[in-house]
Design an enzyme around this catalytic site. Structure first.
Site, PDB file in Angstrom:
ATOM      1  N   GLU A 139     -27.635 -17.734  -9.759  1.00  0.00           N
ATOM      2  CA  GLU A 139     -28.173 -19.007  -9.350  1.00  0.00           C
ATOM      3  C   GLU A 139     -29.010 -18.533  -7.793  1.00  0.00           C
ATOM      4  O   GLU A 139     -28.168 -17.976  -7.061  1.00  0.00           O
ATOM      5  CB  GLU A 139     -27.513 -19.930  -9.161  1.00  0.00           C
ATOM      6  CG  GLU A 139     -27.962 -21.292  -8.287  1.00  0.00           C
ATOM      7  CD  GLU A 139     -27.098 -22.408  -7.710  1.00  0.00           C
ATOM      8  OE1 GLU A 139     -27.293 -23.263  -7.013  1.00  0.00           O
ATOM      9  OE2 GLU A 139     -25.876 -22.186  -8.002  1.00  0.00           O
ATOM     10  N   CYS A 378      -3.789 -28.931   5.136  1.00  0.00           N
ATOM     11  CA  CYS A 378      -4.336 -28.217   6.278  1.00  0.00           C
ATOM     12  C   CYS A 378      -3.937 -29.078   7.617  1.00  0.00           C
ATOM     13  O   CYS A 378      -2.830 -29.174   8.043  1.00  0.00           O
ATOM     14  CB  CYS A 378      -5.695 -27.657   6.084  1.00  0.00           C
ATOM     15  SG  CYS A 378      -6.144 -26.255   7.046  1.00  0.00           S
ATOM     16  N   GLN A 382      -0.470 -30.490   9.786  1.00  0.00           N
ATOM     17  CA  GLN A 382      -0.267 -30.175  11.098  1.00  0.00           C
ATOM     18  C   GLN A 382      -0.156 -31.680  11.917  1.00  0.00           C
ATOM     19  O   GLN A 382       0.676 -31.585  12.527  1.00  0.00           O
ATOM     20  CB  GLN A 382      -1.436 -29.520  11.812  1.00  0.00           C
ATOM     21  CG  GLN A 382      -1.402 -27.911  11.148  1.00  0.00           C
ATOM     22  CD  GLN A 382      -2.677 -27.261  11.627  1.00  0.00           C
ATOM     23  OE1 GLN A 382      -3.388 -27.614  12.506  1.00  0.00           O
ATOM     24  NE2 GLN A 382      -3.078 -25.992  10.761  1.00  0.00           N
ATOM     25  N   HIS A 516      -4.693 -25.180   0.614  1.00  0.00           N
ATOM     26  CA  HIS A 516      -5.972 -26.101   0.099  1.00  0.00           C
ATOM     27  C   HIS A 516      -5.807 -26.198  -1.502  1.00  0.00           C
ATOM     28  O   HIS A 516      -6.418 -25.444  -2.195  1.00  0.00           O
ATOM     29  CB  HIS A 516      -7.162 -25.645   0.443  1.00  0.00           C
ATOM     30  CG  HIS A 516      -7.543 -25.994   2.000  1.00  0.00           C
ATOM     31  ND1 HIS A 516      -8.266 -27.200   2.395  1.00  0.00           N
ATOM     32  CD2 HIS A 516      -7.457 -25.205   2.985  1.00  0.00           C
ATOM     33  CE1 HIS A 516      -8.355 -27.138   3.607  1.00  0.00           C
ATOM     34  NE2 HIS A 516      -7.923 -25.874   4.161  1.00  0.00           N
ATOM     35  N   GLU A 518      -7.034 -28.314  -3.554  1.00  0.00           N
ATOM     36  CA  GLU A 518      -8.265 -28.597  -4.367  1.00  0.00           C
ATOM     37  C   GLU A 518      -8.871 -27.416  -4.762  1.00  0.00           C
ATOM     38  O   GLU A 518      -9.607 -27.640  -5.671  1.00  0.00           O
ATOM     39  CB  GLU A 518      -8.941 -29.567  -3.250  1.00  0.00           C
ATOM     40  CG  GLU A 518      -9.513 -28.503  -2.047  1.00  0.00           C
ATOM     41  CD  GLU A 518      -8.874 -28.599  -0.631  1.00  0.00           C
ATOM     42  OE1 GLU A 518      -9.370 -28.695   0.286  1.00  0.00           O
ATOM     43  OE2 GLU A 518      -7.653 -28.958  -0.956  1.00  0.00           O
TER      44      GLU A 518
END
Length: 546
Positions: A139, A378, A382, A516, A518
């Site tokens: 791409e 993340c 904290q 993370h 996700e």
């Protein structure tokens, strides 16, 4: 020999080249082909790691620690290919590599020019990233006509010439705008975009035409005539309410078959049963849950692209429609937490900088005190530690040294030393450069027996992707544990705190993770942490309605 599909865009930016490329990759993969994808970004930054989320959107992190374009997240979610630093490169990286070679004397005193030196470096990077694949989808970022994209377009033109028409396929994505006063779709922008591409020396084999309504057959024939593209290769890409419907839309118009024919590939028929099942789950939910995303980049939701997609995946696997409510943490600082009432769960994502931090802490306090399911990622983890230290452990001025270097209770501090994914020691200081200096990529985490985290993952050890330079301060952690904070996961070798939670007697579902999750969620499998989070939201909803 690897065959190449080059995807370019015209008329306007943000048409969805990444989704189109990822969808085609899913189709080719379903036909039994080994596929990889590459993204070429024309900006001069070396990577997007230091770019504002408002400028660039999300920074997607790969297993090997590359900070990349968010399109690589789409690539991983739609295909089984795993991205790495070889799958995304920028003008900045290309020029830096060429200049480094010139300084070493690699060009033997020759004059370094865009052609051949820059274009050769681009071609080398493409071929390196495509190794081992049957088909590589490449791409090209930006829009045809942009001056920044010209070296990339020239490089792929050369590859088309060098590898031959049986090994290269050019796809061009354009827009057909609808003009209400004329009552019709306009093809002229597409014609001019292809004209510009052909002037560079690239004749597209396939056109993907974005439109908000069906393109009449006569208009498709007209486009084919003026662009020199076969009528069956002029494919309409209609607006869809879910990106996960795009593979089936393209398959119905035989895009994968056209590509295979162009590349002389004999492959089995596509099997889209998995995609049909996922779309069915998406369209027929049995529940709806409301989840508050409390962040500072909520005006540009692309900043949380992988997170929002991970929540959709979790909804698919829990028969739920996940309704995300983006809440500006600065608004909470001004108006309080009333906007969180009625939410089934609260999520505080990652972020950088002091702006909006106290609003996030207020949201965390609300979730803890009202037993609302909470997930902190993340910075969200904290700040959960900061809130616990202040309001439970009695450390009234507890803070991260990122926001208050002089606090008496620095429960969060700069990581000065850690082991990278290869076992090598990494060191940082306050004077280190910002770019590429965080703790990045896949890192192992050992989970504590008897914790909610261990139950969720069903494993003693996990690997998740990281992107941070601050971490829980181990020197104060024992005091927090004595007050009831549970350290559920640690990094082996360094004992960095990776996961925290509250005991079930105190809170039904309160979890923070330094990593993370996700970045590794996909629609086929979801992610155990998000699936458990949505289930906790459903349980909270049912309890409230009882």
């Amino acid at each position: 020999m690897t065959k190449y599909v080059f995807v370019t865009g015209g008329v306007v930016s943000s048409l969805g080249k990444g989704i189109a490329s990822a969808s085609l990759a899913a189709l080719l993969e379903s036909r039994g082909l080994r596929v990889t994808l590459l993204k070429l970004d024309p900006y001069i930054n070396v990577d997007p790691g230091t770019m504002s989320p408002f400028q660039h959107g999300e920074v997607f992190v790969t297993d090997d620690g590359a900070e990349t374009d968010l399109d690589l997240g789409h690539y991983e979610r739609f295909s089984s290919a795993r991205m790495s630093k070889r799958n995304n490169f920028t003008t900045g990286q290309i020029y830096k590599s060429v200049i480094d070679k010139e300084r070493r004397g690699d060009y033997l005193g020759g004059t370094v020019q865009v052609i051949p030196h820059i274009t050769d470096e681009i071609k080398l990077s493409i071929r390196e990233g495509a190794k081992g694949a049957d088909v590589a989808l490449v791409e090209i970022g930006g829009t045809v006509g942009d001056i920044e994209s010209l070296p990339f377009l020239e490089a792929i033109r050369q590859m088309g010439f060098e590898d031959g028409p049986a090994n290269t396929c050019f796809i061009h994505l354009t827009l057909l705008p609808y003009i209400p006063t004329a009552g019709e779709l306009k093809t002229k922008p597409t014609q001019h975009s292809v004209k510009e591409l052909r002037e560079i020396g690239i004749q597209p084999d396939i056109l993907l035409c974005r439109a908000d309504r069906e393109i009449p057959l006569d208009e498709r024939r007209k486009i084919a005539l003026f662009t020199n593209v076969r009528p069956e290769a002029v494919i309409e890409v209609l607006d869809a309410d879910s990106i996960y419907k795009i593979p089936a839309m393209l398959h119905e118009q035989m895009l994968d078959e056209i590509v295979c024919h162009k590349l002389n590939i004999l492959a089995r028929a596509a099997d889209l049963s998995v995609w049909k099942r996922l779309v069915d789950a998406l369209e027929h939910p049995e529940h709806t849950v409301n989840i508050a995303f409390v962040g500072k980049y909520v005006d540009l939701t692309e900043s949380y692209k992988s997170l929002s997609e991970a929540m959709i995946h979790a909804g698919m696997h829990t028969k739920s429609r996940v309704k995300i409510h983006y809440v500006d943490s600065e608004q909470i600082e001004k108006s309080g937490v009333d906007c969180l009432r009625g939410m089934d769960a609260i999520l505080v994502p990652g972020g950088f900088g002091k702006r909006g931090v106290e609003g996030k802490i207020a949201a965390i306090r609300y979730a803890r005190e009202n037993r609302v399911p909470y997930l902190g990622i993340c910075l969200g983890m904290q700040l959960a530690v900061v809130e616990f230290a202040r309001d439970v452990a009695g450390m009234a001025d507890a803070q991260s040294t990122e926001f208050d270097p002089t606090t008496n209770h620095p429960v969060i501090g700069l990581i000065t030393e850690w082991l990278d994914r290869t076992g090598q020691v990494e060191k940082r200081s306050e004077q280190s450069d910002l770019g590429g200096t965080m703790r990045l990529g896949g890192q192992p985490c050992t989970l504590k027996n008897g914790t909610l985290a261990r139950e969720i993952y069903g494993a003693d050890s996990i690997v998740e992707r990281h992107r941070h330079r601050y971490e829980v301060n181990n020197t104060l952690l024992s005091e927090l544990e004595a007050k009831g904070l549970v350290v559920a996961g640690r990094a082996p070798g360094t004992e960095l705190c990776e996961m925290v939670e509250l005991p079930p007697a105190v809170h039904p579902w309160f979890v923070g993770c330094q990593f993370h999750p996700e970045f590794t969620s996909n629609p086929r499998n979801g992610h155990p942490l998000f699936i458990s989070f949505v289930r906790a939201a459903l349980a909270h909803q049912q309890k409230d309605s009882a």
